[in-house]
Design a protein around this motif. Structure first.
Motif, PDB file in Angstrom:
ATOM      1  N   ALA A 160       0.866  -1.183   0.000  1.00  0.00           N
ATOM      2  CA  ALA A 160       0.000   0.000   0.000  1.00  0.00           C
ATOM      3  C   ALA A 160       0.903   1.235   0.000  1.00  0.00           C
ATOM      4  O   ALA A 160       1.216   1.773   1.061  1.00  0.00           O
ATOM      5  N   PRO A 161       1.320   1.693  -1.178  1.00  0.00           N
ATOM      6  CA  PRO A 161       2.337   2.751  -1.202  1.00  0.00           C
ATOM      7  C   PRO A 161       1.803   4.118  -0.794  1.00  0.00           C
ATOM      8  O   PRO A 161       2.549   4.947  -0.279  1.00  0.00           O
ATOM      9  N   GLU A 162       0.507   4.347  -1.019  1.00  0.00           N
ATOM     10  CA  GLU A 162       0.017   5.705  -0.800  1.00  0.00           C
ATOM     11  C   GLU A 162      -0.804   5.870   0.479  1.00  0.00           C
ATOM     12  O   GLU A 162      -0.432   6.625   1.357  1.00  0.00           O
ATOM     13  N   ARG A 163      -1.923   5.190   0.535  1.00  0.00           N
ATOM     14  CA  ARG A 163      -2.776   5.339   1.716  1.00  0.00           C
ATOM     15  C   ARG A 163      -2.674   4.060   2.534  1.00  0.00           C
ATOM     16  O   ARG A 163      -3.107   3.006   2.093  1.00  0.00           O
ATOM     17  N   PHE A 164      -2.106   4.183   3.705  1.00  0.00           N
ATOM     18  CA  PHE A 164      -1.842   2.985   4.491  1.00  0.00           C
ATOM     19  C   PHE A 164      -2.375   3.147   5.907  1.00  0.00           C
ATOM     20  O   PHE A 164      -2.424   4.245   6.465  1.00  0.00           O
ATOM     21  N   THR A 165      -2.775   2.028   6.474  1.00  0.00           N
ATOM     22  CA  THR A 165      -3.300   2.008   7.828  1.00  0.00           C
ATOM     23  C   THR A 165      -2.179   2.177   8.847  1.00  0.00           C
ATOM     24  O   THR A 165      -1.016   1.965   8.528  1.00  0.00           O
ATOM     25  N   TRP A 166      -2.530   2.528  10.058  1.00  0.00           N
ATOM     26  CA  TRP A 166      -1.533   2.779  11.101  1.00  0.00           C
ATOM     27  C   TRP A 166      -1.352   1.589  12.039  1.00  0.00           C
ATOM     28  O   TRP A 166      -0.699   1.710  13.070  1.00  0.00           O
ATOM     29  N   GLY A 167      -1.914   0.453  11.661  1.00  0.00           N
ATOM     30  CA  GLY A 167      -1.857  -0.700  12.559  1.00  0.00           C
ATOM     31  C   GLY A 167      -1.135  -1.900  11.977  1.00  0.00           C
ATOM     32  O   GLY A 167      -0.872  -2.870  12.674  1.00  0.00           O
ATOM     33  N   LEU A 168      -0.859  -1.869  10.681  1.00  0.00           N
ATOM     34  CA  LEU A 168      -0.064  -2.946  10.091  1.00  0.00           C
ATOM     35  C   LEU A 168       0.642  -2.419   8.855  1.00  0.00           C
ATOM     36  O   LEU A 168       0.193  -1.434   8.255  1.00  0.00           O
ATOM     37  N   THR A 169       1.739  -3.082   8.519  1.00  0.00           N
ATOM     38  CA  THR A 169       2.500  -2.715   7.325  1.00  0.00           C
ATOM     39  C   THR A 169       2.638  -3.949   6.449  1.00  0.00           C
ATOM     40  O   THR A 169       3.144  -4.978   6.904  1.00  0.00           O
ATOM     41  N   SER A 170       2.146  -3.818   5.198  1.00  0.00           N
ATOM     42  CA  SER A 170       2.219  -4.928   4.254  1.00  0.00           C
ATOM     43  C   SER A 170       3.306  -4.645   3.236  1.00  0.00           C
ATOM     44  O   SER A 170       3.339  -3.564   2.658  1.00  0.00           O
ATOM     45  N   VAL A 171       4.155  -5.626   3.037  1.00  0.00           N
ATOM     46  CA  VAL A 171       5.225  -5.459   2.040  1.00  0.00           C
ATOM     47  C   VAL A 171       5.233  -6.646   1.091  1.00  0.00           C
ATOM     48  O   VAL A 171       4.872  -7.763   1.458  1.00  0.00           O
ATOM     49  N   MET A 172       5.666  -6.381  -0.138  1.00  0.00           N
ATOM     50  CA  MET A 172       5.812  -7.433  -1.140  1.00  0.00           C
ATOM     51  C   MET A 172       7.113  -8.185  -0.842  1.00  0.00           C
ATOM     52  O   MET A 172       8.118  -7.569  -0.502  1.00  0.00           O
ATOM     53  N   LEU A 173       7.085  -9.479  -1.016  1.00  0.00           N
ATOM     54  CA  LEU A 173       8.318 -10.254  -0.868  1.00  0.00           C
ATOM     55  C   LEU A 173       9.021 -10.332  -2.223  1.00  0.00           C
ATOM     56  O   LEU A 173       8.368 -10.379  -3.268  1.00  0.00           O
ATOM     57  N   PRO A 174      10.355 -10.342  -2.213  1.00  0.00           N
ATOM     58  CA  PRO A 174      11.076 -10.456  -3.490  1.00  0.00           C
ATOM     59  C   PRO A 174      10.692 -11.752  -4.199  1.00  0.00           C
ATOM     60  O   PRO A 174      10.387 -12.760  -3.549  1.00  0.00           O
ATOM     61  N   ALA A 175      10.696 -11.708  -5.520  1.00  0.00           N
ATOM     62  CA  ALA A 175      10.373 -12.901  -6.305  1.00  0.00           C
ATOM     63  C   ALA A 175      11.273 -14.056  -5.844  1.00  0.00           C
ATOM     64  O   ALA A 175      12.456 -13.858  -5.577  1.00  0.00           O
ATOM     65  N   GLY A 176      10.683 -15.222  -5.720  1.00  0.00           N
ATOM     66  CA  GLY A 176      11.470 -16.393  -5.337  1.00  0.00           C
ATOM     67  C   GLY A 176      11.519 -16.648  -3.843  1.00  0.00           C
ATOM     68  O   GLY A 176      11.932 -17.714  -3.404  1.00  0.00           O
ATOM     69  N   VAL A 177      11.107 -15.663  -3.042  1.00  0.00           N
ATOM     70  CA  VAL A 177      11.097 -15.890  -1.590  1.00  0.00           C
ATOM     71  C   VAL A 177       9.802 -16.589  -1.202  1.00  0.00           C
ATOM     72  O   VAL A 177       8.717 -16.147  -1.568  1.00  0.00           O
ATOM     73  N   ASP A 178       9.934 -17.694  -0.484  1.00  0.00           N
ATOM     74  CA  ASP A 178       8.767 -18.430  -0.007  1.00  0.00           C
ATOM     75  C   ASP A 178       8.298 -17.786   1.298  1.00  0.00           C
ATOM     76  O   ASP A 178       8.949 -17.911   2.339  1.00  0.00           O
TER      77      ASP A 178
END
Lengths: 389, 389
Positions: free
Chosen positions: A287-305
């Motif tokens: 969520a690059p622009e509008r994000f909540t203040w209670g959790l942070t979601s990030v994409m994992l690099p390709a190939g990471v399980d």
């Protein structure tokens, strides 16, 4: 390694000892004076938290139960509603509304993006017969914060009820419902409120109550006017989770002793810590622009399980985090920073993520990701977080 | 007087310290391995308690929620059901079934009397198209124990599902559902199970599952097939009250360590104590013939203000008991002897009742009512209580 367990999931969350111990007291009866007194005190505190002059009704259910109660209590079969569908819980609104026999117009939003005010206005214009907008304030599956405040400014001028799921937002970022013009705000106990799961809270605006009072009950267990009548007497319609009400009184005391502004400032600063730290680890935010203040979601690099990464973090470091749901399963990481967590817990979380990435052979981050995160945290603490639009 | 509080109500009930402390542990996550392991263990114990090979599903709601789930999950609008209406909770079955759109045939039974097998058989004969019988095992508002075992012997031979509300019976008196042929048994956490309120449990027979699998969900929050599918994976469909599941594991351990036979024998003996003691106090039982093993209801002498009596008991002796509901309000006294109570608590209850009667100027009892009660208790402990018919 005898690590301390650290629960950095977006609910359930760690609980303050003070709350756990007050909840370990023996039972009191839910129809007797001691409980009624407690309920009265809890009501006053809840109205401050929700920013409303209306009652805030406790329901014995999970957050999904409160969502069900809102849909059954506010709409009748055949009515049209607009659903903001930008994640698993947006989809849940559609499912609940469909089962209720409502005509659902979905605004499908890419997971990670917030709905725009323009999209909602266009849907309202295209469907002038819509009776409600059902949306999340914070979409827990993606970490997006939707613009409830701006949308409320539109719906309050129309004959449209705005129903906001604040399950991962109430007690985390401000949503003063009367001021904003939100018609229904609901939450669950196991997120910002620092309680175990099992209790939901729901409040309606004055005009939402006018509508609710015309809707015949359709599911015995969810009866908002019946709950309101009981609430006025310091009770609930059905047996309430007494220990959770006791705990709620205590967690709200903690909030009000610190001041809600401090609670939100802390949540904003933890968010800056998690976002700056993960960015320094080379992880892109979902969520690059509008994000909540209670959790942070990030994409994992390709190939990471993602499953393996979570396992390493839990087994080697005692840090329990969440992965993605549905099509994002294994592809994202969700770091919860809600409930009774502080900066040092998030530092531990960042280290566990770094360690997991190393184990998966995908570590590309800076060496000083923790210092980067902490600097962002310290800087964020110096300014008032502002209010989400 | 710094009296210890003694909660002698028919739910919520006092909790063992062992259960309260295990519930005061910090949260674990409901989708992670530690919880799944716990759920698996709890399932095994619950199947022993319910006497079934089927899953026993935990729902995040009160007992009334489980009643709602049963009606929505087992029947479709237009179907006919027979309701045994002999108290407030029998009426609740009618209300829930009516809201679901079922055709309800009520067998109205005087409060305090149990339905007879003949009445149920006559209703089944008169309504061969009835698809279910909805009844209480123990009617909490009157203290009556209905003959579920005998009725199940009839319904199991017909195409009629027997749904039994065991809210104030499970963990108090036996109801082995597979052996008896009960099609749906449900309960709540805050009665016999020695837990706070907030969790309900429900189990279906094999043939009830066959029916449930054909019923389309009508209320999103109550989805029995969805719960079963999750239960098989050690989970629940929605966020579960984690601390109550932890507590349930502990209270079931206490039951199984003592042996269920001992649990029931204790409950039977406490019932004999309460009944003999109140009889010696000159109080007539509301349920003279078939009575539950978890509470004792007695009529108050004409002219005694039940509310005042309860107040005296609470204020002067620390003993909290319940009055009557609806038309019995102020006219009866309900002494709960379920949950974590023992003989000495009931002795305290008897003294509080005697004191209240004295204050109300209505004491006509024997001087040795406590000794009479205890003699009945000791005698009852010497014999196996048998099984309700």
């Amino acid at each position: 390694m005898l690590n301390k367990p650290r629960l950095l999931t977006p609910g359930p969350t760690p609980l303050p000892e003070r709350v756990r111990l007050v909840m370990a007291q023996d039972m009191i009866h839910h129809r007797k004076p001691a409980f009624k007194k407690l309920m009265g005190e809890v009501q006053e505190k809840l109205r401050i938290l929700f920013g409303t002059s209306q009652p805030v009704l406790p329901l014995a259910c999970s957050g999904s139960g409160a969502m069900t109660a809102a849909v059954h209590g506010l709409f009748v079969p055949g009515e049209k509603v607009i659903v903001v569908e930008g994640g698993k819980f947006g989809q849940r609104w559609r499912e609940i509304a469909s089962l209720r026999g409502l005509e659902v117009v979905s605004i499908v939003v890419e997971w990670g993006r917030a709905v725009s005010l323009a999209e909602v206005e266009a849907a309202l214009d295209a469907h002038p017969d819509a009776k409600g907008v059902l949306m999340q304030l914070s979409e827990t599956s993606t970490g997006v914060l939707h613009p409830v405040r701006g949308i409320a400014a539109v719906t309050r001028k129309r004959d449209v009820l705005l129903v906001a799921d604040g399950i991962s937002a109430v007690g985390i970022s401000p949503c003063p419902m009367d001021e904003w013009g939100v018609d229904c705000l609901l939450t669950g106990s196991q997120k910002g409120l620092m309680l175990p799961p099992g209790l939901a809270l729901i409040a309606l605006s004055e005009r939402a109550w006018r509508k609710a009072d015309t809707v015949a009950p359709s599911c015995f267990y969810f009866n908002l006017p019946g709950e309101r009548a009981n609430c006025e007497k310091g009770q609930t319609l059905f047996t309430t989770p007494v220990s959770l009400i006791v705990g709620l009184g205590e967690s709200l005391d903690m909030f009000l002793e610190a001041g809600l502004e401090t609670v939100y400032r802390k949540q904003w600063a933890l968010t800056m810590l998690a976002r700056a730290g993960t960015a320094a680890l080379g992880l892109a935010p979902l969520a690059p622009e509008r994000f909540t203040w209670g959790l942070t979601s990030v994409m994992l690099p390709a190939g990471v399980d993602g499953t393996r990464l979570l396992q390493v973090a839990a087994d080697n470091h005692g840090v329990v985090m969440a992965g993605g749901q549905d099509h994002l399963k294994g592809r994202i990481l969700r770091i919860g920073h809600m409930g009774w967590v502080d900066w040092a817990d998030i530092v531990a979380g960042l280290h566990a993520v770094a360690s997991g990435l190393r184990t998966c052979g995908a570590y590309v981050g800076a060496r000083d990701y923790i210092e980067t995160g902490l600097a962002a945290y310290e800087a964020a603490l110096q300014v008032a977080p502002g209010t989400p639009v």
